[in-house]
Write a protein that holds these residues in place. Structure first.
Motif, PDB file in Angstrom:
ATOM      1  N   UNK A 191       0.823  -1.216   0.000  1.00 26.58           N
ATOM      2  CA  UNK A 191       0.000   0.000   0.000  1.00 26.58           C
ATOM      3  C   UNK A 191       0.860   1.271   0.000  1.00 26.58           C
ATOM      4  N   UNK A 192       2.018   1.176  -0.635  1.00 26.48           N
ATOM      5  CA  UNK A 192       2.916   2.335  -0.633  1.00 26.48           C
ATOM      6  C   UNK A 192       3.047   2.975  -2.010  1.00 26.48           C
ATOM      7  N   UNK A 193       2.133   2.633  -2.916  1.00 24.45           N
ATOM      8  CA  UNK A 193       2.230   3.141  -4.283  1.00 24.45           C
ATOM      9  C   UNK A 193       2.266   4.663  -4.312  1.00 24.45           C
ATOM     10  N   UNK A 194       1.343   5.275  -3.596  1.00 25.11           N
ATOM     11  CA  UNK A 194       1.200   6.718  -3.699  1.00 25.11           C
ATOM     12  C   UNK A 194       2.471   7.450  -3.258  1.00 25.11           C
ATOM     13  N   UNK A 195       2.990   7.081  -2.098  1.00 26.88           N
ATOM     14  CA  UNK A 195       4.180   7.788  -1.600  1.00 26.88           C
ATOM     15  C   UNK A 195       5.391   7.474  -2.476  1.00 26.88           C
ATOM     16  N   UNK A 196       5.464   6.236  -2.988  1.00 30.41           N
ATOM     17  CA  UNK A 196       6.600   5.850  -3.831  1.00 30.41           C
ATOM     18  C   UNK A 196       6.603   6.655  -5.128  1.00 30.41           C
ATOM     19  N   UNK A 197       5.446   6.731  -5.771  1.00 35.53           N
ATOM     20  CA  UNK A 197       5.367   7.433  -7.058  1.00 35.53           C
ATOM     21  C   UNK A 197       5.537   8.944  -6.850  1.00 35.53           C
ATOM     22  N   UNK A 198       4.980   9.464  -5.789  1.00 37.38           N
ATOM     23  CA  UNK A 198       5.169  10.894  -5.502  1.00 37.38           C
ATOM     24  C   UNK A 198       6.648  11.232  -5.360  1.00 37.38           C
ATOM     25  N   UNK A 199       7.384  10.366  -4.664  1.00 45.14           N
ATOM     26  CA  UNK A 199       8.821  10.621  -4.483  1.00 45.14           C
ATOM     27  C   UNK A 199       9.538  10.564  -5.828  1.00 45.14           C
TER      28      UNK A 199
END
Ligand code: PGA
Length: 255
Positions: A141-149
């Motif tokens: 569930x870390x897609x959002x933070x990963x892609x934002x970075x």
């Protein structure tokens, strides 16, 4: 603001220059008259760029041309590498930067992606900057933070005007070449978050103007579903771009 749809074919390491020229000649009549509605780009391997550029020019085709990678230095002792101005000289409009295959097999990092983005703009071309998560990242569930970075680091240091013209391709790694895709809604959620990230970095006009593509197992059968999502402005297409009819059908779905 109306963003123009962009459908770009990433031919990866599949076409000789002759095969690429034939593919463009097969494609051209199938997408004739599309230009007002959708921009269509082909991205051959480096060795195919000259032939592709020549066919596009001689046949007066309204196709855009992109390369698949670039070095960030303007020139130098970098055996085997290709400088930005070499691509601009072949009339490339775009450069795919930071594709997951470059990150996985050739050591691209957010830092080198950022240098390549900068160098591409400096040479007068537009980067198609790729981002996207692994299956493990998605399951955690870390897609959002990963892609934002990835976006914050890869697209750092631009002007607002450059950010407005930037193309970002959201390509979940687990969807590339696998036949698996996220739902269009799930893909749009990430694309919306990417747009918000650009907005936080460069302001709302840049966020509204920049184009965000979905990539990963886009086919004629599923393209329209992705294109109907509000934050998806087209597609970066791999396998289905190697056949003129399937690529044309995807472009048709973007009209
Ligand atoms: P695919 O590749 O369409 O074959 O999944 C997309 C890409 O890698 O850009």
């Amino acid at each position: 603001m109306n963003r123009r749809m962009l459908v770009a074919g990433n031919w990866k390491m599949y076409t000789t220059s002759g095969e690429g020229a034939l593919l463009i000649e097969d494609l051209a009549p199938l997408v004739d008259g599309f230009w007002d509605d959708v921009e269509i780009a082909v991205c051959p391997p480096f060795t195919g760029l000259k032939a592709a550029s020549t066919v596009i020019e001689l046949d007066h085709l309204t196709l855009s041309l992109g390369a698949q990678d670039v070095h960030w230095e303007a020139e130098g002792a970098f055996t085997g590498a290709i400088a930005p101005r070499m691509l601009a000289d072949l009339r490339c409009d775009y450069v795919i930067v930071g594709h997951s295959e470059r990150r996985e097999y050739f050591g691209d990092t957010n830092e080198t992606v950022n240098k390549k983005v900068r160098a591409t703009f400096d040479a007068g071309m537009v980067p198609i900057m790729c981002c996207g998560e692994t299956l493990a990242t998605r399951e955690a569930m870390e897609t959002d933070s990963f892609v934002r970075a990835q976006v914050m680091e890869g697209a750092a240091g631009l002007s607002a005007e450059e950010a407005a013209t930037l193309v970002i391709a959201y390509e979940p790694i687990w969807a590339i070449g696998t036949g698996r895709t996220p739902t269009p809604e799930a893909a749009n959620d990430v694309c919306r978050s990417i747009r918000a990230t650009i907005g936080a970095m460069y302001g709302p006009p840049a966020a509204k103007a920049c184009r965000i593509l979905y990539g990963g197992s886009v086919k004629p059968e599923n393209a329209a579903m992705f294109f109907s999502e509000p934050d998806i402005d087209g597609a970066l297409v791999g396998g289905a771009a190697l056949k003129a009819d399937s690529f044309a059908d995807i472009a048709k779905a973007a009209r």
